[in-house]
Design a protein around this motif. Structure first.
Motif, mmCIF file in Angstrom:
data_model
loop_
_atom_site.group_PDB
_atom_site.id
_atom_site.type_symbol
_atom_site.label_atom_id
_atom_site.label_comp_id
_atom_site.label_asym_id
_atom_site.label_seq_id
_atom_site.Cartn_x
_atom_site.Cartn_y
_atom_site.Cartn_z
ATOM 1 N N ASP A 1 0.834 -1.209 0.000
ATOM 2 C CA ASP A 1 0.000 0.000 0.000
ATOM 3 C C ASP A 1 0.870 1.262 0.000
ATOM 4 O OD1 ASP A 1 -2.353 -1.412 -0.040
ATOM 5 O OD2 ASP A 1 -2.591 -1.415 2.145
ATOM 6 N N PHE A 2 1.931 1.258 0.814
ATOM 7 C CA PHE A 2 2.834 2.410 0.849
ATOM 8 C C PHE A 2 3.469 2.631 -0.529
ATOM 9 C CE2 PHE A 2 3.810 2.018 5.691
ATOM 10 C CZ PHE A 2 2.556 2.530 5.959
ATOM 11 N N ALA A 3 3.922 1.539 -1.150
ATOM 12 C CA ALA A 3 4.552 1.653 -2.472
ATOM 13 C C ALA A 3 3.565 2.196 -3.502
ATOM 14 C CB ALA A 3 5.091 0.293 -2.916
ATOM 15 N N HIS A 4 2.323 1.770 -3.391
ATOM 16 C CA HIS A 4 1.289 2.265 -4.312
ATOM 17 C C HIS A 4 1.118 3.771 -4.173
ATOM 18 C CE1 HIS A 4 -2.513 2.635 -6.450
ATOM 19 N NE2 HIS A 4 -3.019 3.206 -5.370
ATOM 20 N N HIS A 5 1.070 4.266 -2.954
ATOM 21 C CA HIS A 5 0.874 5.698 -2.747
ATOM 22 C C HIS A 5 2.112 6.492 -3.157
ATOM 23 C CE1 HIS A 5 -3.066 5.367 -0.922
ATOM 24 N NE2 HIS A 5 -2.617 4.442 -0.079
ATOM 25 N N ILE A 6 3.300 5.931 -2.939
ATOM 26 C CA ILE A 6 4.520 6.595 -3.413
ATOM 27 C C ILE A 6 4.475 6.732 -4.928
ATOM 28 C CG2 ILE A 6 7.018 6.351 -3.662
ATOM 29 C CD1 ILE A 6 7.038 4.981 -0.912
ATOM 30 N N ALA A 7 4.072 5.640 -5.609
ATOM 31 C CA ALA A 7 3.983 5.666 -7.072
ATOM 32 C C ALA A 7 2.952 6.677 -7.546
ATOM 33 C CB ALA A 7 3.644 4.274 -7.596
ATOM 34 N N GLU A 8 1.835 6.793 -6.836
ATOM 35 C CA GLU A 8 0.796 7.743 -7.229
ATOM 36 C C GLU A 8 1.296 9.184 -7.120
ATOM 37 O OE1 GLU A 8 -2.210 7.346 -8.569
ATOM 38 O OE2 GLU A 8 -1.668 5.233 -8.738
ATOM 39 N N VAL A 9 2.064 9.471 -6.084
ATOM 40 C CA VAL A 9 2.617 10.826 -5.924
ATOM 41 C C VAL A 9 3.592 11.128 -7.056
ATOM 42 C CG1 VAL A 9 4.080 12.285 -4.473
ATOM 43 C CG2 VAL A 9 2.278 10.898 -3.432
ATOM 44 N N GLU A 10 4.464 10.152 -7.388
ATOM 45 C CA GLU A 10 5.419 10.351 -8.477
ATOM 46 C C GLU A 10 4.702 10.489 -9.814
ATOM 47 O OE1 GLU A 10 8.731 10.811 -8.415
ATOM 48 O OE2 GLU A 10 8.472 10.929 -6.237
ATOM 49 N N ARG A 11 3.655 9.695 -10.019
ATOM 50 C CA ARG A 11 2.897 9.759 -11.265
ATOM 51 C C ARG A 11 2.223 11.128 -11.406
ATOM 52 N NH1 ARG A 11 0.090 5.573 -10.532
ATOM 53 N NH2 ARG A 11 1.412 4.151 -11.698
ATOM 54 N N ALA A 12 1.704 11.644 -10.313
ATOM 55 C CA ALA A 12 1.067 12.964 -10.350
ATOM 56 C C ALA A 12 2.086 14.054 -10.689
ATOM 57 C CB ALA A 12 0.397 13.261 -9.011
ATOM 58 N N ALA A 13 3.312 13.911 -10.178
ATOM 59 C CA ALA A 13 4.352 14.900 -10.477
ATOM 60 C C ALA A 13 4.723 14.872 -11.959
ATOM 61 C CB ALA A 13 5.589 14.639 -9.611
ATOM 62 N N VAL A 14 4.829 13.668 -12.520
ATOM 63 C CA VAL A 14 5.141 13.543 -13.946
ATOM 64 C C VAL A 14 4.003 14.109 -14.785
ATOM 65 C CG1 VAL A 14 5.575 11.907 -15.831
ATOM 66 C CG2 VAL A 14 6.638 11.552 -13.595
ATOM 67 N N ALA A 15 2.773 13.797 -14.405
ATOM 68 C CA ALA A 15 1.617 14.305 -15.142
ATOM 69 C C ALA A 15 1.585 15.827 -15.133
ATOM 70 C CB ALA A 15 0.337 13.740 -14.538
ATOM 71 N N LYS A 16 1.922 16.435 -14.018
ATOM 72 C CA LYS A 16 1.930 17.903 -13.940
ATOM 73 C C LYS A 16 3.003 18.476 -14.855
ATOM 74 C CE LYS A 16 2.066 21.771 -10.685
ATOM 75 N NZ LYS A 16 2.911 22.582 -11.580
ATOM 76 N N GLU A 17 4.189 17.865 -14.873
ATOM 77 C CA GLU A 17 5.257 18.346 -15.742
ATOM 78 C C GLU A 17 4.831 18.298 -17.210
ATOM 79 O OE1 GLU A 17 8.945 16.368 -15.195
ATOM 80 O OE2 GLU A 17 9.230 17.076 -13.135
ATOM 81 N N VAL A 18 4.208 17.192 -17.609
ATOM 82 C CA VAL A 18 3.798 17.039 -18.998
ATOM 83 C C VAL A 18 2.668 18.007 -19.333
ATOM 84 C CG1 VAL A 18 2.839 15.441 -20.700
ATOM 85 C CG2 VAL A 18 4.569 14.659 -19.074
ATOM 86 N N ASN A 19 1.715 18.155 -18.431
ATOM 87 C CA ASN A 19 0.590 19.054 -18.684
ATOM 88 C C ASN A 19 1.032 20.511 -18.767
ATOM 89 O OD1 ASN A 19 -1.314 16.975 -18.755
ATOM 90 N ND2 ASN A 19 -1.618 17.037 -16.539
ATOM 91 N N ASP A 20 2.083 20.870 -18.016
ATOM 92 C CA ASP A 20 2.576 22.240 -18.041
ATOM 93 C C ASP A 20 3.466 22.515 -19.255
ATOM 94 O OD1 ASP A 20 1.239 22.683 -15.700
ATOM 95 O OD2 ASP A 20 2.998 22.483 -14.400
ATOM 96 N N ALA A 21 4.013 21.449 -19.866
ATOM 97 C CA ALA A 21 4.911 21.622 -21.009
ATOM 98 C C ALA A 21 4.111 21.897 -22.284
ATOM 99 C CB ALA A 21 5.773 20.373 -21.188
ATOM 100 N N ARG A 22 4.714 22.636 -23.201
ATOM 101 C CA ARG A 22 4.045 22.919 -24.473
ATOM 102 C C ARG A 22 4.109 21.716 -25.408
ATOM 103 N NH1 ARG A 22 6.154 28.215 -27.213
ATOM 104 N NH2 ARG A 22 4.476 27.570 -28.644
ATOM 105 N N PHE A 23 5.238 21.002 -25.366
ATOM 106 C CA PHE A 23 5.427 19.861 -26.241
ATOM 107 C C PHE A 23 5.999 18.698 -25.441
ATOM 108 C CE2 PHE A 23 6.229 23.708 -28.808
ATOM 109 C CZ PHE A 23 5.143 23.609 -29.663
#
Length: 280
Positions: free
Chosen positions: A59-81
Motif C-alpha cells: 500500500d505504501f509503495a502504491h501511494h509513493i507511485a501515485e505521488v510520483e505519477r502525479a508529479a510527472v503528469a503535472k510536468e507534462v501538462n505544463d509543457a508545451r510539447f
C-alpha cells in the motif's frame, strides 16, 4: 496536543515510507519489510507497531507511485510539447513488456521521466499502439486524444513493427497526429552501424567465436567455474566469469566480455594450462 500527536504519528510513518521506497528501488521483496521494521526498532527508532506487514508495504509503495505519477503528469501538462521514448523486452516470464519514457523541455531544461511499463500480449503494431495509449492515459491521467496537441515525436528501435511505413506503430499514430515525427533511436543506429562495419572482418569473427566458446566453457560446467575461481585467487585477480557476447545490446555485451577477459587473463592462462596438463 492533537498537532503534536499527529506530528509524532507522521514521523513514524515517514520512516516506514522510506524503508518501502528503498525496498522497491533495490528490487527487494516486500516480505523483507517486516524484519526491516524490527531492525529499525532495535536501533531505537520511534516506529509504531501498526502497518508492519507486507500488505502495508505494498500500500505504501502504491501511494509513493501515485505521488510520483502525479508529479510527472503535472510536468507534462505544463509543457508545451512532449515526446515519447520506448523499447520492448521479454521478461523472465517470457511476456512482452514495453517500457515508455516521456521527454519534455521546460525553460531550456530537458527532462526525461519514466512513464510506465505495459504488458503487450501480442507485440504487433496494433498491440504496441494500444500499449502506448494505455501508458499515456494511466500515467498522465488524460485521454490519449487530449495528448495529441503536444505530442510531437516518438523514438523507437528500427524494427518493422515500429517504423513500418504502411502498418507500423509510428504510422498508426500518425493517423491521429499527422505532424508526429518518428525517430529511429540514434544509439541503436550507431550500434547497428558499428556491427555492420566489423561483422564481415575475419579478425572480428575469430574474436567473437573465441569469446562465445570461452563463455560456454565456464557457463555449462560448474567444475570449470570453481577451478577458475581458485585460479583467480591464486593469480590475485578479481573473481569474474566470462560473460556472453551478442544480443540486442551488442556493443555493451562485447565490451563487458572484453573487460572481463582483460581482468582475469592471468587466471585464465593458469587454469587452461592446468586443464591441458590434466588432459595430457
Amino acid at each position: 496536543m492533537l498537532i503534536a500527536l499527529n506530528k509524532t504519528l507522521a514521523d513514524k510513518l515517514v520512516i516506514k515510507f522510506k524503508t518501502v521506497h528503498a525496498l522497491a528501488k533495490h528490487d527487494w521483496p516486500f516480505t523483507d519489510y517486516v524484519w526491516q521494521c524490527s531492525l529499525d526498532q532495535s536501533k531505537g527508532l520511534a516506529i509504531s507497531t501498526d502497518y508492519r506487514s507486507d500488505k502495508a508495504a505494498a500500500d505504501f509503495a502504491h501511494h509513493i507511485a501515485e505521488v510520483e505519477r502525479a508529479a510527472v503528469a503535472k510536468e507534462v501538462n505544463d509543457a508545451r510539447f512532449a515526446s515519447l521514448i520506448m523499447d520492448g523486452a521479454t521478461d523472465s516470464a517470457i511476456m512482452e513488456q514495453d517500457i515508455i519514457f516521456v521527454r519534455t523541455c521546460e525553460s531550456g531544461q530537458v527532462k526525461v521521466r519514466f512513464l510506465s511499463i505495459e504488458n503487450t500480449p501480442k507485440p504487433d503494431a496494433v498491440g504496441v499502439t494500444a500499449s502506448i495509449k494505455r501508458s499515456v492515459e494511466s500515467g498522465l491521467s488524460i485521454a490519449f486524444v487530449d495528448f495529441f496537441p503536444k505530442f510531437v515525436a516518438i523514438a523507437t528501435d528500427g524494427a518493422a513493427v515500429m517504423t513500418g511505413h504502411k502498418a507500423g506503430v509510428v504510422s498508426n499514430l500518425k493517423k491521429d497526429q499527422p505532424a508526429l515525427f518518428g525517430m529511429h533511436c540514434f544509439a541503436h543506429r550507431l550500434e547497428l552501424a558499428c556491427r555492420d562495419v566489423v561483422k564481415s572482418h575475419p579478425s572480428y569473427q575469430e574474436l567473437d567465436k573465441f569469446l562465445l566458446d570461452l563463455y560456454l566453457f565456464y557457463h555449462n560446467n560448474n567444475l570449470n567455474r570453481a577451478n577458475l575461481n581458485e585460479a583467480c585467487s591464486a593469480a590475485g585477480s578479481k573473481v569474474l566469469i566470462p560473460t556472453r557476447v551478442g544480443g540486442t545490446r551488442w556493443l555493451p555485451h562485447t565490451l563487458g566480455a572484453l573487460n572481463n577477459l582483460w581482468q582475469i587473463y592471468p587466471a585464465l592462462v593458469l587454469h587452461t594450462s592446468q586443464f591441458k596438463q590434466k588432459r595430457q
